[in-house]
Design a protein around this motif. Structure first.
Motif, PDB file in Angstrom:
ATOM      1  N   PHE A   1      14.008 -25.908  17.497  1.00 27.55           N
ATOM      2  CA  PHE A   1      15.377 -26.168  17.956  1.00 27.55           C
ATOM      3  C   PHE A   1      16.158 -24.869  17.853  1.00 27.55           C
ATOM      4  CE2 PHE A   1      14.358 -27.856  13.758  1.00 27.55           C
ATOM      5  CZ  PHE A   1      15.041 -26.972  12.936  1.00 27.55           C
ATOM      6  N   ARG A   2      17.348 -24.841  18.415  1.00 27.45           N
ATOM      7  CA  ARG A   2      18.164 -23.634  18.320  1.00 27.45           C
ATOM      8  C   ARG A   2      18.564 -23.369  16.869  1.00 27.45           C
ATOM      9  NH1 ARG A   2      19.526 -25.882  23.092  1.00 27.45           N
ATOM     10  NH2 ARG A   2      21.099 -27.248  22.180  1.00 27.45           N
TER      11      ARG A   2
ATOM     12  N   ARG B   1      17.630 -33.983  24.782  1.00 20.76           N
ATOM     13  CA  ARG B   1      16.596 -33.432  25.663  1.00 20.76           C
ATOM     14  C   ARG B   1      15.440 -32.923  24.812  1.00 20.76           C
ATOM     15  NH1 ARG B   1      21.061 -29.666  28.146  1.00 20.76           N
ATOM     16  NH2 ARG B   1      21.436 -29.687  25.899  1.00 20.76           N
ATOM     17  N   ILE B   2      14.285 -33.551  24.987  1.00 16.87           N
ATOM     18  CA  ILE B   2      13.106 -33.322  24.146  1.00 16.87           C
ATOM     19  C   ILE B   2      12.011 -32.679  24.982  1.00 16.87           C
ATOM     20  CG2 ILE B   2      11.343 -34.428  22.715  1.00 16.87           C
ATOM     21  CD1 ILE B   2      13.386 -36.796  22.441  1.00 16.87           C
TER      22      ILE B   2
ATOM     23  N   GLU C   1      21.960 -45.722  20.196  1.00 16.39           N
ATOM     24  CA  GLU C   1      22.943 -45.025  21.022  1.00 16.39           C
ATOM     25  C   GLU C   1      22.436 -43.693  21.561  1.00 16.39           C
ATOM     26  OE1 GLU C   1      25.792 -46.451  21.930  1.00 16.39           O
ATOM     27  OE2 GLU C   1      24.980 -48.170  20.838  1.00 16.39           O
ATOM     28  N   LEU C   2      21.303 -43.239  21.048  1.00 21.94           N
ATOM     29  CA  LEU C   2      20.723 -42.004  21.562  1.00 21.94           C
ATOM     30  C   LEU C   2      20.037 -42.254  22.905  1.00 21.94           C
ATOM     31  CD1 LEU C   2      19.052 -40.018  18.625  1.00 21.94           C
ATOM     32  CD2 LEU C   2      20.785 -39.195  20.218  1.00 21.94           C
ATOM     33  N   GLU C   3      20.066 -41.262  23.776  1.00 21.38           N
ATOM     34  CA  GLU C   3      19.424 -41.347  25.090  1.00 21.38           C
ATOM     35  C   GLU C   3      18.394 -40.225  25.213  1.00 21.38           C
ATOM     36  OE1 GLU C   3      22.499 -41.179  28.044  1.00 21.38           O
ATOM     37  OE2 GLU C   3      23.822 -42.435  26.836  1.00 21.38           O
ATOM     38  N   PRO C   4      17.189 -40.430  24.684  1.00 26.40           N
ATOM     39  CA  PRO C   4      16.187 -39.357  24.743  1.00 26.40           C
ATOM     40  C   PRO C   4      15.677 -39.137  26.161  1.00 26.40           C
ATOM     41  CG  PRO C   4      15.225 -41.353  23.843  1.00 26.40           C
ATOM     42  CD  PRO C   4      16.693 -41.626  23.981  1.00 26.40           C
ATOM     43  N   MET C   5      15.482 -37.869  26.517  1.00 25.29           N
ATOM     44  CA  MET C   5      14.932 -37.486  27.817  1.00 25.29           C
ATOM     45  C   MET C   5      13.807 -36.494  27.563  1.00 25.29           C
ATOM     46  SD  MET C   5      18.479 -37.035  29.998  1.00 25.29           S
ATOM     47  CE  MET C   5      19.190 -35.945  28.773  1.00 25.29           C
ATOM     48  N   VAL C   6      12.586 -36.889  27.907  1.00 29.36           N
ATOM     49  CA  VAL C   6      11.400 -36.108  27.566  1.00 29.36           C
ATOM     50  C   VAL C   6      10.929 -35.301  28.770  1.00 29.36           C
ATOM     51  CG1 VAL C   6       8.992 -36.227  26.808  1.00 29.36           C
ATOM     52  CG2 VAL C   6      10.699 -37.772  25.813  1.00 29.36           C
TER      53      VAL C   6
ATOM     54  N   GLY D   1      19.613 -23.863  26.887  1.00 29.37           N
ATOM     55  CA  GLY D   1      20.265 -25.162  26.770  1.00 29.37           C
ATOM     56  C   GLY D   1      19.606 -26.250  27.579  1.00 29.37           C
ATOM     57  N   GLU D   2      18.374 -26.008  28.074  1.00 29.07           N
ATOM     58  CA  GLU D   2      17.662 -27.024  28.840  1.00 29.07           C
ATOM     59  C   GLU D   2      17.004 -28.055  27.932  1.00 29.07           C
ATOM     60  OE1 GLU D   2      14.944 -24.680  31.040  1.00 29.07           O
ATOM     61  OE2 GLU D   2      16.493 -23.726  32.266  1.00 29.07           O
ATOM     62  N   LEU D   3      16.754 -27.679  26.689  1.00 31.08           N
ATOM     63  CA  LEU D   3      16.187 -28.580  25.682  1.00 31.08           C
ATOM     64  C   LEU D   3      17.045 -28.515  24.424  1.00 31.08           C
ATOM     65  CD1 LEU D   3      12.372 -27.690  25.876  1.00 31.08           C
ATOM     66  CD2 LEU D   3      13.496 -29.678  26.915  1.00 31.08           C
ATOM     67  N   ASP D   4      17.023 -29.613  23.662  1.00 38.70           N
ATOM     68  CA  ASP D   4      17.696 -29.645  22.366  1.00 38.70           C
ATOM     69  C   ASP D   4      16.708 -29.531  21.218  1.00 38.70           C
ATOM     70  OD1 ASP D   4      20.326 -30.142  23.477  1.00 38.70           O
ATOM     71  OD2 ASP D   4      19.594 -32.155  23.943  1.00 38.70           O
TER      72      ASP D   4
END
Length: 286
Positions: free
Chosen positions: A258-259, A87-88, A112-117, A132-135
């Motif tokens: 990032f965290r 999650r970006i 294999e990554l599934e990016p979600m912007v 935890g809504e974004l990585d």
């Protein structure tokens, strides 16, 4: 939840920040209190205050969460490499000008990554990461408006830097537009604060007429004589006829957030590398 309560002060605010119901937050905090064996909370009118024991526990929260992020990163390395959802968050001009190229690079290296912007203003990134809504996210700061440290959030050094431009129907120095109407981003954003600070440094307060978040829309308003604006490099891609851009000795710098503890997570590191590869050379060297 206890950390967010210490920051926000009410159960309702914690519930909104973490996307839980207020009753769920109350129940979970009651469970934590029973496990701790001492009172952690006390009512003060409509608000909830932490007891000394609760405040002491919060002091350890960031360290505990950072260790969990590091553990998660090690487990991810032990698996088959970067894979699954990522999650970006990114601000609008980066979503338009840089993120597509970064996602193409990411897909070629790590299919294999599934990016979600998601478009996210930098001011909202810290809360979204903690919840935890974004990585991972892109945040920016300006020479005269530096970013503020946020608990639980780590930043890379600047990934790239963009010069700022004064956009007007006619050229000239910034101070020459002290009597012009101004077009800025909405109040509460770093971009709005940047315009205020830049104008103050030139000896005047801007007379703001329009509050518009999109730089392309700001330039369109400048083109029809509705005012002047300050626009970073990523925002001038389609500058309309009739607008003069005067480069200023000021920069907007973008970092990756990032965290805390997640820097070594393979998915986060993969996105950071893909973003770096997508940045034009002239911005990397600015």
């Amino acid at each position: 939840m206890l950390r967010e309560l210490a920051r926000l002060g009410t159960i309702a605010a914690v519930a909104e920040a973490l996307a839980f119901s207020p009753s769920a937050v109350s129940q979970q905090l009651s469970v934590l209190e029973r496990e701790a064996g001492v009172p952690l909370l006390e009512r003060t009118g409509r608000r909830v205050a932490l007891t000394p024991a609760g405040r002491n526990l919060v002091r350890h929260t960031e360290a505990v969460l950072e260790l969990l992020e590091r553990a998660d990163a090690e487990l991810a390395h032990a698996r088959s490499g970067p894979a699954g959802p990522l999650r970006i968050g990114a601000y609008p001009s980066a979503v338009r000008a840089l993120v597509p190229a970064a996602l193409a690079e990411l897909a070629s290296r790590h299919p294999e990554l599934e990016p979600m912007v998601s478009e996210v203003d930098p001011a909202a990134v810290a809360g979204a990461l903690r919840a935890g809504e974004l990585d991972v996210a892109l945040v920016h700061e300006y020479d005269l408006v530096p970013g503020e440290p946020e608990e639980g959030v780590a930043l890379t050094g600047p990934v790239f830097a963009e010069p700022l431009y004064l956009a007007a129907r006619s050229g000239g120095a910034l101070a020459g537009h002290r009597d012009s109407p101004w077009i800025t981003a909405p109040v509460g954003t770093l971009c709005h604060a940047m315009v205020q600070r830049v104008c103050q440094s030139a000896g005047f307060a801007p007379r703001v007429r329009h509050l518009v978040d999109d730089f392309a829309a700001q330039l369109a308003l400048v083109a029809v004589g509705q005012g002047v604006a300050l626009v970073p490099h990523l925002g001038i891609g389609r500058c309309p006829p009739g607008v003069t851009l005067t480069r200023l000795p000021l920069y907007r710098r973008t970092r990756t957030a990032f965290r805390a503890g997640a820097a070594a997570h393979p998915a986060v590191a993969a996105f950071a590398a893909a973003l770096h590869a997508a940045v034009p050379a002239e911005l990397r060297s600015a």
